[in-house]
Design an enzyme around this catalytic site. Structure first.
Site, PDB file in Angstrom:
ATOM      1  N   HIS A   1     -24.460   5.192 -22.284  1.00  0.00           N
ATOM      2  CA  HIS A   1     -23.484   4.084 -22.270  1.00  0.00           C
ATOM      3  C   HIS A   1     -24.174   2.771 -22.648  1.00  0.00           C
TER       4      HIS A   1
ATOM      5  N   ASP B   1     -22.011 -11.994 -53.077  1.00  0.00           N
ATOM      6  CA  ASP B   1     -22.302 -10.826 -52.237  1.00  0.00           C
ATOM      7  C   ASP B   1     -23.555 -11.147 -51.444  1.00  0.00           C
TER       8      ASP B   1
ATOM      9  N   TRP C   1     -31.221   2.638 -20.394  1.00  0.00           N
ATOM     10  CA  TRP C   1     -31.371   2.130 -21.768  1.00  0.00           C
ATOM     11  C   TRP C   1     -32.720   1.453 -21.946  1.00  0.00           C
TER      12      TRP C   1
ATOM     13  N   SER D   1     -32.505  -0.110 -39.568  1.00  0.00           N
ATOM     14  CA  SER D   1     -31.248  -0.671 -40.054  1.00  0.00           C
ATOM     15  C   SER D   1     -31.191  -2.165 -39.766  1.00  0.00           C
ATOM     16  N   SER D   2     -31.545  -2.542 -38.548  1.00  0.00           N
ATOM     17  CA  SER D   2     -31.458  -3.956 -38.185  1.00  0.00           C
ATOM     18  C   SER D   2     -32.476  -4.798 -38.925  1.00  0.00           C
TER      19      SER D   2
ATOM     20  N   HIS E   1     -35.425  -9.261 -24.505  1.00  0.00           N
ATOM     21  CA  HIS E   1     -34.759 -10.522 -24.253  1.00  0.00           C
ATOM     22  C   HIS E   1     -34.226 -11.180 -25.516  1.00  0.00           C
TER      23      HIS E   1
ATOM     24  N   GLU F   1     -33.290  -9.695 -27.926  1.00  0.00           N
ATOM     25  CA  GLU F   1     -32.160  -8.826 -28.215  1.00  0.00           C
ATOM     26  C   GLU F   1     -30.857  -9.336 -27.589  1.00  0.00           C
TER      27      GLU F   1
ATOM     28  N   TYR G   1     -30.035 -12.294 -26.976  1.00  0.00           N
ATOM     29  CA  TYR G   1     -29.535 -13.450 -27.728  1.00  0.00           C
ATOM     30  C   TYR G   1     -29.074 -13.044 -29.113  1.00  0.00           C
TER      31      TYR G   1
ATOM     32  N   SER H   1     -17.520 -21.152 -32.237  1.00  0.00           N
ATOM     33  CA  SER H   1     -17.618 -22.466 -32.878  1.00  0.00           C
ATOM     34  C   SER H   1     -16.809 -22.538 -34.160  1.00  0.00           C
TER      35      SER H   1
ATOM     36  N   HIS I   1     -38.908 -12.298 -17.232  1.00  0.00           N
ATOM     37  CA  HIS I   1     -37.969 -12.460 -16.118  1.00  0.00           C
ATOM     38  C   HIS I   1     -37.296 -11.125 -15.772  1.00  0.00           C
ATOM     39  N   HIS I   2     -37.510 -10.123 -16.611  1.00  0.00           N
ATOM     40  CA  HIS I   2     -37.029  -8.784 -16.255  1.00  0.00           C
ATOM     41  C   HIS I   2     -38.058  -8.047 -15.417  1.00  0.00           C
TER      42      HIS I   2
ATOM     43  N   THR J   1     -27.856 -24.070 -23.774  1.00  0.00           N
ATOM     44  CA  THR J   1     -26.565 -23.383 -23.659  1.00  0.00           C
ATOM     45  C   THR J   1     -25.513 -24.344 -23.111  1.00  0.00           C
TER      46      THR J   1
ATOM     47  N   LYS K   1     -24.069 -26.512 -25.742  1.00  0.00           N
ATOM     48  CA  LYS K   1     -23.014 -25.833 -26.490  1.00  0.00           C
ATOM     49  C   LYS K   1     -21.692 -25.866 -25.728  1.00  0.00           C
TER      50      LYS K   1
ATOM     51  N   ARG L   1     -28.560  -0.448  -8.624  1.00  0.00           N
ATOM     52  CA  ARG L   1     -27.938   0.079  -9.834  1.00  0.00           C
ATOM     53  C   ARG L   1     -28.466   1.478 -10.112  1.00  0.00           C
TER      54      ARG L   1
HETATM   55  C1  HEA Z   1     -21.854  -4.608 -24.806  1.00  0.00           C
HETATM   56  C2  HEA Z   1     -22.265  -3.997 -23.778  1.00  0.00           C
HETATM   57  C3  HEA Z   1     -21.489  -3.301 -22.721  1.00  0.00           C
HETATM   58  C4  HEA Z   1     -20.125  -3.124 -22.580  1.00  0.00           C
HETATM   59  C5  HEA Z   1     -19.016  -3.614 -23.482  1.00  0.00           C
HETATM   60  C6  HEA Z   1     -19.943  -2.377 -21.382  1.00  0.00           C
HETATM   61  C7  HEA Z   1     -18.699  -1.981 -20.894  1.00  0.00           C
HETATM   62  C8  HEA Z   1     -18.500  -1.388 -19.653  1.00  0.00           C
HETATM   63  N1  HEA Z   1     -19.464  -1.031 -18.745  1.00  0.00           N
HETATM   64 FE1  HEA Z   1     -21.445  -1.155 -19.036  1.00  0.00          FE
HETATM   65  N2  HEA Z   1     -23.456  -1.317 -19.291  1.00  0.00           N
HETATM   66  C9  HEA Z   1     -24.080  -1.918 -20.339  1.00  0.00           C
HETATM   67  C10 HEA Z   1     -23.489  -2.570 -21.413  1.00  0.00           C
HETATM   68  C11 HEA Z   1     -22.113  -2.635 -21.604  1.00  0.00           C
HETATM   69  N3  HEA Z   1     -21.161  -2.094 -20.805  1.00  0.00           N
HETATM   70  C12 HEA Z   1     -25.507  -1.812 -20.183  1.00  0.00           C
HETATM   71  C13 HEA Z   1     -26.558  -2.357 -21.117  1.00  0.00           C
HETATM   72  C14 HEA Z   1     -25.722  -1.124 -18.987  1.00  0.00           C
HETATM   73  C15 HEA Z   1     -27.051  -0.754 -18.349  1.00  0.00           C
HETATM   74  C16 HEA Z   1     -27.340   0.683 -18.614  1.00  0.00           C
HETATM   75  C17 HEA Z   1     -28.544   1.133 -17.861  1.00  0.00           C
HETATM   76  O1  HEA Z   1     -28.617   0.911 -16.646  1.00  0.00           O
HETATM   77  O2  HEA Z   1     -29.430   1.715 -18.491  1.00  0.00           O
HETATM   78  C18 HEA Z   1     -24.408  -0.840 -18.443  1.00  0.00           C
HETATM   79  C19 HEA Z   1     -24.215  -0.195 -17.228  1.00  0.00           C
HETATM   80  C20 HEA Z   1     -22.974  -0.063 -16.616  1.00  0.00           C
HETATM   81  C21 HEA Z   1     -22.791   0.318 -15.266  1.00  0.00           C
HETATM   82  C22 HEA Z   1     -23.877   0.583 -14.243  1.00  0.00           C
HETATM   83  C23 HEA Z   1     -24.250   1.988 -14.153  1.00  0.00           C
HETATM   84  C24 HEA Z   1     -25.329   2.172 -13.136  1.00  0.00           C
HETATM   85  O3  HEA Z   1     -26.193   1.314 -12.995  1.00  0.00           O
HETATM   86  O4  HEA Z   1     -25.319   3.211 -12.465  1.00  0.00           O
HETATM   87  C25 HEA Z   1     -21.428   0.340 -15.035  1.00  0.00           C
HETATM   88  C26 HEA Z   1     -20.807   0.672 -13.747  1.00  0.00           C
HETATM   89  O5  HEA Z   1     -19.758   0.277 -13.450  1.00  0.00           O
HETATM   90  C27 HEA Z   1     -20.790  -0.030 -16.273  1.00  0.00           C
HETATM   91  C28 HEA Z   1     -19.426  -0.126 -16.469  1.00  0.00           C
HETATM   92  C29 HEA Z   1     -18.837  -0.559 -17.644  1.00  0.00           C
HETATM   93  C30 HEA Z   1     -17.406  -0.575 -17.854  1.00  0.00           C
HETATM   94  C31 HEA Z   1     -16.378  -0.120 -16.874  1.00  0.00           C
HETATM   95  C32 HEA Z   1     -17.212  -1.075 -19.123  1.00  0.00           C
HETATM   96  C33 HEA Z   1     -15.872  -1.243 -19.767  1.00  0.00           C
HETATM   97  O6  HEA Z   1     -15.706  -2.553 -20.113  1.00  0.00           O
HETATM   98  C34 HEA Z   1     -15.698  -0.319 -20.915  1.00  0.00           C
HETATM   99  C35 HEA Z   1     -14.364  -0.581 -21.553  1.00  0.00           C
HETATM  100  C36 HEA Z   1     -14.067   0.266 -22.738  1.00  0.00           C
HETATM  101  C37 HEA Z   1     -13.340   1.347 -22.680  1.00  0.00           C
HETATM  102  C38 HEA Z   1     -12.881   1.839 -21.399  1.00  0.00           C
HETATM  103  C39 HEA Z   1     -12.968   2.051 -23.927  1.00  0.00           C
HETATM  104  C40 HEA Z   1     -12.135   3.253 -23.647  1.00  0.00           C
HETATM  105  C41 HEA Z   1     -10.928   3.327 -24.471  1.00  0.00           C
HETATM  106  C42 HEA Z   1     -10.013   4.227 -24.208  1.00  0.00           C
HETATM  107  C43 HEA Z   1     -10.115   5.164 -23.094  1.00  0.00           C
HETATM  108  C44 HEA Z   1      -8.862   4.304 -25.052  1.00  0.00           C
HETATM  109  C45 HEA Z   1      -8.815   5.592 -25.752  1.00  0.00           C
HETATM  110  C46 HEA Z   1      -8.533   5.285 -27.138  1.00  0.00           C
HETATM  111  C47 HEA Z   1      -8.382   6.185 -28.116  1.00  0.00           C
HETATM  112  C48 HEA Z   1      -8.462   7.635 -27.872  1.00  0.00           C
HETATM  113  C49 HEA Z   1      -8.159   5.710 -29.491  1.00  0.00           C
HETATM  114  N4  HEA Z   1     -21.755  -0.271 -17.216  1.00  0.00           N
HETATM  115  C1  HEA Z   2     -25.513 -11.300 -24.171  1.00  0.00           C
HETATM  116  C2  HEA Z   2     -26.442 -10.985 -23.392  1.00  0.00           C
HETATM  117  C3  HEA Z   2     -27.130 -11.853 -22.386  1.00  0.00           C
HETATM  118  C4  HEA Z   2     -27.182 -13.228 -22.271  1.00  0.00           C
HETATM  119  C5  HEA Z   2     -26.594 -14.260 -23.169  1.00  0.00           C
HETATM  120  C6  HEA Z   2     -27.978 -13.497 -21.112  1.00  0.00           C
HETATM  121  C7  HEA Z   2     -28.273 -14.791 -20.672  1.00  0.00           C
HETATM  122  C8  HEA Z   2     -29.145 -15.074 -19.638  1.00  0.00           C
HETATM  123  N1  HEA Z   2     -29.768 -14.176 -18.809  1.00  0.00           N
HETATM  124 FE1  HEA Z   2     -29.521 -12.155 -18.872  1.00  0.00          FE
HETATM  125  N2  HEA Z   2     -29.468 -10.150 -19.061  1.00  0.00           N
HETATM  126  C9  HEA Z   2     -28.761  -9.435 -19.994  1.00  0.00           C
HETATM  127  C10 HEA Z   2     -28.018  -9.961 -21.032  1.00  0.00           C
HETATM  128  C11 HEA Z   2     -27.878 -11.316 -21.281  1.00  0.00           C
HETATM  129  N3  HEA Z   2     -28.382 -12.325 -20.519  1.00  0.00           N
HETATM  130  C12 HEA Z   2     -28.891  -8.032 -19.769  1.00  0.00           C
HETATM  131  C13 HEA Z   2     -28.277  -6.917 -20.613  1.00  0.00           C
HETATM  132  C14 HEA Z   2     -29.705  -7.890 -18.642  1.00  0.00           C
HETATM  133  C15 HEA Z   2     -30.110  -6.606 -17.920  1.00  0.00           C
HETATM  134  C16 HEA Z   2     -31.055  -5.756 -18.624  1.00  0.00           C
HETATM  135  C17 HEA Z   2     -31.297  -4.505 -17.823  1.00  0.00           C
HETATM  136  O1  HEA Z   2     -32.149  -4.549 -16.918  1.00  0.00           O
HETATM  137  O2  HEA Z   2     -30.617  -3.500 -18.080  1.00  0.00           O
HETATM  138  C18 HEA Z   2     -30.058  -9.239 -18.229  1.00  0.00           C
HETATM  139  C19 HEA Z   2     -30.895  -9.529 -17.160  1.00  0.00           C
HETATM  140  C20 HEA Z   2     -31.337 -10.800 -16.842  1.00  0.00           C
HETATM  141  C21 HEA Z   2     -32.392 -11.071 -15.924  1.00  0.00           C
HETATM  142  C22 HEA Z   2     -33.231 -10.033 -15.184  1.00  0.00           C
HETATM  143  C23 HEA Z   2     -32.541  -9.557 -13.983  1.00  0.00           C
HETATM  144  C24 HEA Z   2     -33.305  -8.480 -13.319  1.00  0.00           C
HETATM  145  O3  HEA Z   2     -33.286  -7.351 -13.803  1.00  0.00           O
HETATM  146  O4  HEA Z   2     -33.935  -8.784 -12.304  1.00  0.00           O
HETATM  147  C25 HEA Z   2     -32.531 -12.436 -15.850  1.00  0.00           C
HETATM  148  C26 HEA Z   2     -33.524 -13.141 -14.980  1.00  0.00           C
HETATM  149  O5  HEA Z   2     -33.835 -14.235 -15.130  1.00  0.00           O
HETATM  150  C27 HEA Z   2     -31.560 -12.996 -16.771  1.00  0.00           C
HETATM  151  C28 HEA Z   2     -31.396 -14.357 -17.007  1.00  0.00           C
HETATM  152  C29 HEA Z   2     -30.547 -14.871 -17.980  1.00  0.00           C
HETATM  153  C30 HEA Z   2     -30.411 -16.312 -18.228  1.00  0.00           C
HETATM  154  C31 HEA Z   2     -31.074 -17.431 -17.505  1.00  0.00           C
HETATM  155  C32 HEA Z   2     -29.538 -16.418 -19.278  1.00  0.00           C
HETATM  156  C33 HEA Z   2     -29.122 -17.712 -19.944  1.00  0.00           C
HETATM  157  O6  HEA Z   2     -29.182 -17.602 -21.337  1.00  0.00           O
HETATM  158  C34 HEA Z   2     -27.740 -18.140 -19.525  1.00  0.00           C
HETATM  159  C35 HEA Z   2     -27.489 -19.567 -19.929  1.00  0.00           C
HETATM  160  C36 HEA Z   2     -26.079 -20.031 -19.663  1.00  0.00           C
HETATM  161  C37 HEA Z   2     -25.684 -20.841 -18.656  1.00  0.00           C
HETATM  162  C38 HEA Z   2     -26.663 -21.302 -17.643  1.00  0.00           C
HETATM  163  C39 HEA Z   2     -24.261 -21.248 -18.518  1.00  0.00           C
HETATM  164  C40 HEA Z   2     -23.840 -22.454 -19.310  1.00  0.00           C
HETATM  165  C41 HEA Z   2     -24.614 -23.680 -19.030  1.00  0.00           C
HETATM  166  C42 HEA Z   2     -24.089 -24.820 -18.543  1.00  0.00           C
HETATM  167  C43 HEA Z   2     -22.644 -24.999 -18.291  1.00  0.00           C
HETATM  168  C44 HEA Z   2     -25.014 -25.976 -18.350  1.00  0.00           C
HETATM  169  C45 HEA Z   2     -25.388 -26.233 -16.946  1.00  0.00           C
HETATM  170  C46 HEA Z   2     -26.214 -25.129 -16.383  1.00  0.00           C
HETATM  171  C47 HEA Z   2     -27.304 -25.313 -15.643  1.00  0.00           C
HETATM  172  C48 HEA Z   2     -27.848 -26.635 -15.293  1.00  0.00           C
HETATM  173  C49 HEA Z   2     -28.027 -24.110 -15.097  1.00  0.00           C
HETATM  174  N4  HEA Z   2     -30.850 -11.974 -17.354  1.00  0.00           N
HETATM  175 CU   LIG Z   3     -33.645 -11.488 -20.475  1.00  0.00          CU
END
Ligand code: HEA
Ligand code: HEA
Ligand SMILES: [Cu+2]
Ligand code: CUA
Lengths: 556, 343, 201
Positions: free
Chosen positions: A75, A104, A138, A175-176, A260, A262, A264, A275, A309-310, A333, A336, A455
């Site tokens: 997932h 293009d 993942w 690909s990327s 990380h 990634e 962004y 925007s 920070h992870h 951020t 923005k 988790r």
């Molecule tokens: C873009 C990123 C993204 C998105 C969109 C989602 C979407 C969702 N995620 Fe996901 N999630 C992750 C990224 C994302 N996740 C990541 C990175 C992890 C960490 C994995 C890890 O721990 O390694 C995670 C882990 C994660 C967990 C934690 C699992 C665990 O730690 O044990 C859970 C639990 O609730 C969860 C729930 C969901 C749910 C309910 C949605 C829902 O929003 C999903 C909604 C979409 C659908 C439900 C589509 C289904 C559509 C149909 C059924 C219609 C059928 C249609 C036709 C047949 C045409 N996700």
């Molecule tokens: C789109 C993806 C995305 C984005 C944009 C971010 C944005 C940020 N993330 Fe997140 N992060 C993830 C995806 C993302 N993260 C994922 C997938 C994981 C889990 C990975 C895994 O373990 O599976 C993770 C995990 C993760 C961790 C590790 C948690 C842990 O495992 O212990 C941390 C720790 O610092 C963190 C921090 C942040 C911070 C500080 C930002 C900042 O960029 C956010 C900045 C935005 C704001 C702060 C709000 C707007 C700001 C204002 C309105 C101004 C005023 C605000 C202040 C003065 C604070 N993230």
């Molecule tokens: Cu990070």
């Protein structure tokens, strides 16, 4: 005011299968990306529903633990590498050449290759299910993922399936990287005359920064995957398994050095979409264009200094440095956010579906961002790392952020792509259900994290207090599924409907894609307006204002 | 509108939006840090969502002709909303570093030192000074700890990465093979607290639990004395590695089977001392993984079958054991166990 | 890639026009970006190497014997090939296609000699990539470098083939410039590898 040029190409003959398979047209490749990503979104979502069903109540045995572990691994992998990244590449593919007035991409054939590697990678990753599974998360932490290396046996779900997962991700990495080279070369070299860097639409700027991040971050992930593959198959864990002299922490450094940036890569283009949409539907220019560009670049640079920070809880990283830079990302951020709000301020807001999704982005990404800012406080991270707080954070930023922006972009550019509007009424229901579903599904997860639910657990026992919130979260997940279904219905309904030609500029837009027909001809433009600002189409529509802005700019 | 809904959801959740108060000195510090940094987060949240809702209501398009004023920016405002968040970030950083200082502090001479060993999928504890072992192989171990004294934990792992998580103390630290991690706590509130592994470590990750029983210093001392007086079982002779090579799996074959995730179908087994034997395990439960492993009273795992996802079977040949009592258990479900008597 | 980086469109005048941009050719931009990504890939490998080196006090481990002589000869071969490559590029910049062909052929031979020499070096070493971390690191790093050299040799062969077909002129030889940049990159990586494995140890 809008030029209602009827598109002569709108009544196209049906394109053959072969043409889709061999096309090098960036507009078609963009659409291929969109379709494949949405298919993977549904597949990844179905696994999420599996996860949520299993967790709906304590001590469930709907799926066994091995399958559960494979579910969240695939997932997460799917949503990130097969949905979020490619769908943003798809939108960028369609939009960027149009927005810069190019014919293009710089390397059209490489562009096609980039796309076709995605289904190949996806196939490899999904074939892991048939090869013993890949149950490593993942993040694929070693030494669990080095599996049987070093004569150890770490359990099921760690066999050939993991090798396939590695190969799939390596292919997607290629690909990327190829895509990044292509986008950067396109933006550097293919701009129309007059399209200076500081006249680029913000979406193009975010793609520029994003693809730079990809170019520098993804190769390091490829290295890590290669080392893991070598360790698993040849050296018995010399690099990564301490039992054989390797280092367990090296993988984490390499993974997050990539991981990380990634995240962004997945949010910056989303911010770019917002925007584009917010100014058009507020009928104002983006507030603080230069500050916005600066903030985007700042986020891109900071992205390389926060990876650990992870790894706060490993006890093996220099905490103040990473904690400070992580918090610092909140500043650009925030710039923005306030720019977007100031753009809406005293505007004339039109709530078409793209704008609704953009507003959803602002409302929900904020929650995820603040979650992240709290995580930057190391002692608090000690408590909630690896709990559902993090799951909540990542879904608020990725769903509340990226997915909302993606839908905003799809509703916004759909008429340009296909010469038809998506249905506005269904669109609004789609939006409403998504907004409700996301909050019901993911808000309770904060609280679960605070209550100490880790988790990646396949089940939990009834003596925990976690059951009610989990049930709520599951209900939210199914609400999201319903909303996705509505979107599918919308697309089907839209294509069933008789064609009503869409004007060139249906939303009263600003940027060059609205200067050509909907859909554009294969060579994109028959004519280009003069480019004197970041809003050439607007300037052409309101020449008096353009004059005034130009003289004001000169005076400054 | 939806922002309003989100706000009210957030407000409603506020009562629950708190971790437990933290039963240790360090946990209390983390709890109060959280309370502090939550304030700016909520202020920013309310401010931004408020501006958003206001704009949505106030500036919705009412007529369709005239363009609103085309404002491109405002230097002063932009500086303002760069500088204020920067100050907030600095303040939060300062606060969190201060807390970090106390949370990560280490004393020269902790009163209690516990070595924690993470295994797939159980915890072993060893009280260094008292010489007491508490093994989690085949059972959910209970860690008895005194209140009011500094307790140091040394964490190590022999297989994959685990994370030693104490939810009631708002703390966890990763348990990494090849690395020894250390931290200290001082417990304030007596009580029984659940603990669980927090880093995904494979099949049995969800079941890798333990409990902490925090008691007064006096009770703790009494518990230590009692443990030292009655060492848990007679130390078994370590298995003699059969010199002639493991090719001869002679001896008996013991049958073990399972059809539920709560217990084996056998509660006890018997075999002769000094003779190698084979365990043949039949997993009858479809779709659920089990195995059979044997541990001695010190908690060392002496043999284990592959993990078999039912319906399936697996065998392992066990080297000759000394006379004594052993435990057989399922590594995936450590609560499934029975005794193996070797005579 | 022959994609001539021009945006071919009609502008306001209705006249089709080709806007050739000034500056570096798009193909070369592509190659330089590719090299940037490759640099990050090798940085990852070097990071792994230095991580291993830092965590193992006995480095290189007892009983590991390298062949500095062969490696030094290989270094000279590869550096020379960079020079010959550059001479080829200068030839075609002057429009001297025969010179390009000659220098390309020599570069190609030197490159092939490097690959052959490295394979020979491998055959003389009495450790493999399965003998612990040093072997794993040594063969992974040199192996990936060797694979890149091989890729470069193939690209050189393609250039030579095209030159023989009459391609390239003083104005149009972006592909040659691109291959040349890549070849120098591979050379630089080798110099870093050589310093790391043989000098720094
Ligand atoms: C873009 C990123 C993204 C998105 C969109 C989602 C979407 C969702 N995620 Fe996901 N999630 C992750 C990224 C994302 N996740 C990541 C990175 C992890 C960490 C994995 C890890 O721990 O390694 C995670 C882990 C994660 C967990 C934690 C699992 C665990 O730690 O044990 C859970 C639990 O609730 C969860 C729930 C969901 C749910 C309910 C949605 C829902 O929003 C999903 C909604 C979409 C659908 C439900 C589509 C289904 C559509 C149909 C059924 C219609 C059928 C249609 C036709 C047949 C045409 N996700
Ligand atoms: C789109 C993806 C995305 C984005 C944009 C971010 C944005 C940020 N993330 Fe997140 N992060 C993830 C995806 C993302 N993260 C994922 C997938 C994981 C889990 C990975 C895994 O373990 O599976 C993770 C995990 C993760 C961790 C590790 C948690 C842990 O495992 O212990 C941390 C720790 O610092 C963190 C921090 C942040 C911070 C500080 C930002 C900042 O960029 C956010 C900045 C935005 C704001 C702060 C709000 C707007 C700001 C204002 C309105 C101004 C005023 C605000 C202040 C003065 C604070 N993230
Ligand atoms: Cu990070
Ligand atoms: Cu041990 Cu999870």
């Amino acid at each position: 005011m809008t030029t209602a040029t009827l598109a002569p190409v709108a009544v196209r003959t049906r394109t053959s299968w072969l043409e889709w398979l061999t096309t090098t047209d960036h507009k078609k490749i963009g659409q291929l990306y969109l379709v494949s990503s949405l298919v993977f979104f549904v597949i990844g979502g179905i696994q999420a529903l599996g996860i949520r069903s299993q967790l709906a109540a304590p001590d469930m045995t709907l799926v066994d633990p091995e399958t559960y572990n494979e579910f969240f691994t695939i997932h997460g992998t799917t949503m990130i590498f097969l949905f979020a990244m490619p769908i943003l590449s798809g939108l960028a593919n369609f939009v960027v050449p149009l927005q810069i007035g190019a014919i293009d991409m710089a390397f059209p054939r490489i562009n096609a290759l980039s796309f076709w590697l995605v289904p190949v990678g996806g196939l490899l990753i999904y074939s892991s299910y048939a090869a013993g599974g890949a149950a490593i998360g993942w993040t694929g932490y070693v030494p669990l993922s080095t599996g049987g290396a070093g004569g150890q046996n770490f359990g099921p779900g760690l066999g050939t399936g993991v090798d396939l997962w590695i190969m799939g991700l390596t292919v997607l990495g290629f690909s990327s990287i190829l895509g990044a080279i292509n986008f950067l070369a396109t933006i550097f070299r293919m701009r129309a005359p007059g399209m200076r860097m500081f006249r680029l639409p913000i979406f193009v700027w975010t793609v520029l920064v994003t693809q730079s991040l990809a170019l520098f971050a993804i190769p390091v992930f490829t290295t890590a995957l290669v080392l893991l593959f070598i360790d698993r198959n040849f050296t018995g864990g010399a690099f990564l398994n301490p039992a054989n002299g390797g280092s367990a922490i090296l993988w984490q450094h390499m993974f997050w050095f990539f991981g990380h940036p990634e995240v962004y890569i997945m949010i910056l283009p989303a911010m770019g979409i917002i925007s584009e949409v917010v100014p058009v539907f507020s009928r104002k220019p983006l507030f603080g264009y230069h500050a916005f560009v600066g903030a985007t670049i700042a986020i891109g640079l900071l992205a390389f200094g926060v990876w650990a920070h992870h790894m706060f809880a490993t006890g093996l990283v220099y905490l103040p440095f990473f904690s400070f830079l992580t918090g610092a990302i909140g500043v650009p951020t925030g710039i923005k956010f306030f720019n977007w709000l100031a753009t809406m301020w005293r505007g004339k807001l039109r709530f078409s579906t793209p704008m609704l999704f953009a507003i959803g982005f602002l409302a929900f990404f904020l929650i995820g961002g603040l979650d992240g800012a709290l995580l930057a406080a190391v002692p608090f991270d000690y408590d909630v790392t690896d709990t559902y707080w993090v799951v909540s954070h990542l879904h608020y930023v990725l769903f509340g952020g990226t997915v909302f922006a993606v839908f905003a972009g799809i509703y916004y550019w759909f008429p340009k792509m296909y010469g038809r509007f998506l249905d506005e009424r269904i669109g609004k229901w789609h939006w409403l259900l998504t907004a409700i579903g996301v909050n019901v599904a993911f808000f309770p997860q904060h609280l679960l994290g605070l209550e100490g639910m880790p988790r990646r657990i396949a089940t939990y026992s009834a003596d925990t207090p976690w059951a009610p919130l989990n049930l709520l979260s599951t209900i939210g997940a199914f609400t999201i599924a319903l909303s996705v279904l509505l979107f599918v219905v919308n697309v089907v309904v839209t294509f069933r409907r008789p064609l009503e030609p869409v004007p060139d500029d249906p939303w009263d837009g600003n940027t060059l894609e609205w200067a050509t027909t909907s859909p554009p001809p294969p060579h994109n433009f028959d004519r280009l307006p003069p480019i004197r600002s970041s809003r050439p189409v607007f300037d052409e529509k309101y020449p008096e204002l353009a004059e005034r802005a130009a003289s004001a700019g000169a005076a400054r | 509108m939806i922002a309003l809904a989100a706000t009210s959801l957030a407000v409603a959740a506020c009562s629950a939006a708190y971790p437990p108060a933290g039963a240790t000195d360090q946990g209390r510090d983390i709890h109060s840090l959280y309370s502090w940094i939550l304030i700016p987060a909520i202020v920013i949240f309310v401010l931004v969502e408020g501006l958003l809702v206001w704009s949505v209501i106030r500036y919705r398009r009412r007529d369709d002709d005239a363009l609103p004023p085309q404002i491109e920016g405002n230097r002063r405002l932009e500086i303002l909303w760069t500088v204020i968040p920067a100050i907030v970030v600095l303040a939060v950083f300062g606060l969190s570093m201060e807390t970090l200082g106390t949370v990560d502090a280490k004393s020269a001479d902790p009163a209690v030192v516990v070595d924690v060993a993470g295994h797939q999928w159980y915890w072993d504890f060893r009280y260094e000074k008292e010489g007491i072992d508490v093994s989690g192989a085949g059972q959910r171990p209970e860690l008895v700890l005194p209140t009011g004294r500094t307790i140091r934990f040394n964490l190590s792992s022999g297989d994959v990465i685990h994370s030693f998580y104490m939810p009631a103390f708002l703390f966890k630290r990763d348990v990494i093979p090849g690395v020894t991690n250390t931290f200290e706590i001082t417990i304030d509130d007596p009580g029984t607290y659940a603990g669980q592994c927090a880093e995904f470590c494979g099949l049995g990750h969800a079941d890798m639990k333990y409990a902490i029983r925090a008691v007064s210093a006096a009770e703790y001392d009494a518990w230590v004395a009692q443990q030292q007086a009655a060492p848990s079982g007679s130390p078994p002779t370590s298995p003699s590695p059969s010199a002639g090579g493991s090719a001869a799996p002679a001896g008996a074959t013991l049958e073990v089977s399972a059809s539920t995730p709560t217990s084996f179908e056998q509660s006890s087994l018997e075999t002769a001392a000094g003779q190698a034997f084979t365990i043949h395990f039949t997993n009858k439960e479809a779709g659920v993984p089990h195995n059979v492993a044997i541990r001695d009273s010190a908690g060392d795992v002496l043999a284990k079958t592959e993990i078999a996802t039912g319906p399936a079977d697996a065998s392992v040949s066990v080297p000759a054991l000394g006379a004594g009592t052993y435990t057989f258990f399922c590594q995936v479900h450590p609560n499934m166990q029975g005794t193996l008597t070797v005579k | 890639m022959t994609a001539e980086a021009t945006s071919l469109r009609r502008d306001g005048t209705g006249e089709p026009s080709v806007h050739a941009r000034r500056g570096i050719d798009t193909t070369i931009v592509g190659v330089l970006l590719f090299i940037a990504s490759e640099t990050m890939f090798f940085s990852g490998l070097f990071a792994a190497y230095f991580n291993a080196r830092a965590t193992h006090p006995d480095w290189p481990p007892q009983g590991i014997e390298l062949e500095p002589l062969i490696a030094s000869i290989l270094t000279i071969v590869l550096v020379t090939s960079s020079v010959t490559m550059q001479l080829g590029v200068r030839a075609i910049r002057r429009g001297d296609r025969a010179g390009l062909q000659r220098w390309l052929a020599i570069t190609l031979l030197l490159g092939a000699a490097f690959v052959a020499g490295q394979l020979y070096d491998y055959s003389t070493l009495d450790f493999s990539w399965q003998s612990g971390i040093y072997g794993a690191a040594f063969f992974t790093l040199t192996g990936f470098h060797g694979a890149h050299v091989t890729g470069g040799v193939i690209a050189l062969a393609a250039m030579l083939f095209r030159a023989n077909e009459g391609h390239f002129s003083a104005r149009h030889h972006a592909a040659v410039e691109g291959v040349s940049a890549y070849w120098h990159f591979v050379d630089v990586i080798w110099l870093l590898l050589f310093s790391t494995l043989y000098v720094l140890r």
